[in-house]
Scaffold this motif. Structure first.
Motif, PDB file in Angstrom:
ATOM      1  N   TYR A   1       0.734  -1.098   0.011  1.00 24.03           N
ATOM      2  CA  TYR A   1       0.083  -0.130  -0.193  1.00 24.03           C
ATOM      3  C   TYR A   1       1.007   1.267  -0.062  1.00 24.03           C
ATOM      4  CZ  TYR A   1      -2.934   3.412   1.510  1.00 24.03           C
ATOM      5  OH  TYR A   1      -4.286   5.171   1.540  1.00 24.03           O
ATOM      6  N   PRO A   2       2.090   1.398   1.118  1.00 26.00           N
ATOM      7  CA  PRO A   2       3.339   2.934   0.956  1.00 26.00           C
ATOM      8  C   PRO A   2       2.852   2.997  -0.534  1.00 26.00           C
ATOM      9  CG  PRO A   2       3.007   1.901   3.266  1.00 26.00           C
ATOM     10  CD  PRO A   2       2.284   0.796   1.911  1.00 26.00           C
ATOM     11  N   PRO A   3       4.143   2.096  -0.625  1.00 22.93           N
ATOM     12  CA  PRO A   3       4.692   2.597  -2.496  1.00 22.93           C
ATOM     13  C   PRO A   3       3.562   2.680  -3.279  1.00 22.93           C
ATOM     14  CG  PRO A   3       5.701   0.877  -1.147  1.00 22.93           C
ATOM     15  CD  PRO A   3       4.124   0.403  -0.665  1.00 22.93           C
ATOM     16  N   GLN A   4       2.433   2.279  -3.465  1.00 22.03           N
ATOM     17  CA  GLN A   4       1.532   2.401  -4.116  1.00 22.03           C
ATOM     18  C   GLN A   4       0.806   4.426  -4.280  1.00 22.03           C
ATOM     19  OE1 GLN A   4      -1.420   0.021  -4.254  1.00 22.03           O
ATOM     20  NE2 GLN A   4      -0.366  -2.119  -5.353  1.00 22.03           N
ATOM     21  N   HIS A   5       0.697   4.284  -3.392  1.00 24.67           N
ATOM     22  CA  HIS A   5       0.014   5.559  -2.860  1.00 24.67           C
ATOM     23  C   HIS A   5       1.019   6.831  -2.017  1.00 24.67           C
ATOM     24  CE1 HIS A   5      -2.936   3.226  -2.803  1.00 24.67           C
ATOM     25  NE2 HIS A   5      -3.993   3.804  -2.877  1.00 24.67           N
ATOM     26  N   MET A   6       2.713   6.616  -2.901  1.00 26.08           N
ATOM     27  CA  MET A   6       3.529   7.663  -2.187  1.00 26.08           C
ATOM     28  C   MET A   6       4.620   8.033  -3.634  1.00 26.08           C
ATOM     29  SD  MET A   6       5.213   5.733   1.644  1.00 26.08           S
ATOM     30  CE  MET A   6       6.581   7.103   1.856  1.00 26.08           C
ATOM     31  N   ASP A   7       4.351   9.184  -3.031  1.00 25.33           N
ATOM     32  CA  ASP A   7       5.601   9.860  -4.139  1.00 25.33           C
ATOM     33  C   ASP A   7       6.612   9.282  -4.521  1.00 25.33           C
ATOM     34  OD1 ASP A   7       3.662  11.334  -5.280  1.00 25.33           O
ATOM     35  OD2 ASP A   7       4.668  13.320  -4.113  1.00 25.33           O
ATOM     36  N   GLY A   8       7.648   9.108  -5.490  1.00 23.06           N
ATOM     37  CA  GLY A   8       9.168   8.502  -5.529  1.00 23.06           C
ATOM     38  C   GLY A   8       9.572   6.889  -6.200  1.00 23.06           C
ATOM     39  N   PHE A   9       7.810   6.529  -6.067  1.00 27.34           N
ATOM     40  CA  PHE A   9       7.688   4.753  -6.322  1.00 27.34           C
ATOM     41  C   PHE A   9       7.260   5.098  -7.769  1.00 27.34           C
ATOM     42  CE2 PHE A   9       8.054   4.494  -1.824  1.00 27.34           C
ATOM     43  CZ  PHE A   9       8.988   4.127  -1.686  1.00 27.34           C
ATOM     44  N   GLU A  10       8.343   3.467  -8.227  1.00 25.86           N
ATOM     45  CA  GLU A  10       7.253   3.150  -9.934  1.00 25.86           C
ATOM     46  C   GLU A  10       6.133   2.766  -9.298  1.00 25.86           C
ATOM     47  OE1 GLU A  10       8.937   0.113 -13.025  1.00 25.86           O
ATOM     48  OE2 GLU A  10       9.118  -0.419 -11.330  1.00 25.86           O
ATOM     49  N   LYS A  11       5.046   3.203 -10.564  1.00 22.53           N
ATOM     50  CA  LYS A  11       3.658   3.439  -9.915  1.00 22.53           C
ATOM     51  C   LYS A  11       3.326   2.186 -11.259  1.00 22.53           C
ATOM     52  CE  LYS A  11       3.034   6.634  -7.817  1.00 22.53           C
ATOM     53  NZ  LYS A  11       3.608   6.397  -6.517  1.00 22.53           N
ATOM     54  N   GLY A  12       3.609   1.658 -11.921  1.00 24.13           N
ATOM     55  CA  GLY A  12       3.448   0.503 -13.285  1.00 24.13           C
ATOM     56  C   GLY A  12       3.274  -0.854 -12.216  1.00 24.13           C
TER      57      GLY A  12
END
Length: 137
Positions: free
Chosen positions: A84-95
């Motif tokens: 959950y955190p990386p999907q909603h935070m800036d700076g992580f790949e969203k693909g």
């Protein structure tokens, strides 16, 4: 719960997630919880599971009740906490993140071992920019 030595009550609660009912098939995915609650299927299943969890805790006599983490996705080994955190935070790949290599750091577990299954299912995105709060709730 009654504390026999002091004659006072000690507030009680649960720690951790409760098992998800088999009929609760909806997930947050990449949506925020607020966006998911607009989806009638997610909202209905979440509210039904929540009602069951709260009633069970009341019957058990718990003082502080929780939603049993039923807002999180159905997952392997609590991975919604890492997904959950990386999907909603800036700076992580969203693909489409790729599977992490198994046996990282020289630690290997045989197939069928719970840690092998957890590590094999782990999908983490790449860092592509400065990390920020983004739309984290």
């Amino acid at each position: 719960m009654l504390n026999a030595t002091a004659g006072k009550t000690l507030p009680t609660t649960i720690i951790g997630s409760l098992p998800r009912p088999s009929w609760y098939t909806e997930n947050l995915g990449s949506r925020s919880f607020l966006d998911a609650m607009v989806d009638i299927a997610f909202r209905e299943q979440y509210e039904d599971a929540l009602a069951v969890y709260l009633r069970d805790q009341e019957i058990a006599g718990l003082d502080i009740v929780t939603d049993g983490d039923c807002r999180f996705d159905h997952d392997v080994g609590g991975q919604s906490w890492t997904r959950y955190p990386p999907q909603h935070m800036d700076g992580f790949e969203k693909g489409s993140p790729k599977l992490a290599p198994t046996g990282g750091g020289g630690i290997r577990f045989p197939r069928g071992h719970i840690l092998h299954d957890y590590l094999e299912a782990r999908v983490m995105p790449k860092v592509v920019g400065p990390i920020g709060p983004g739309e984290l709730q």
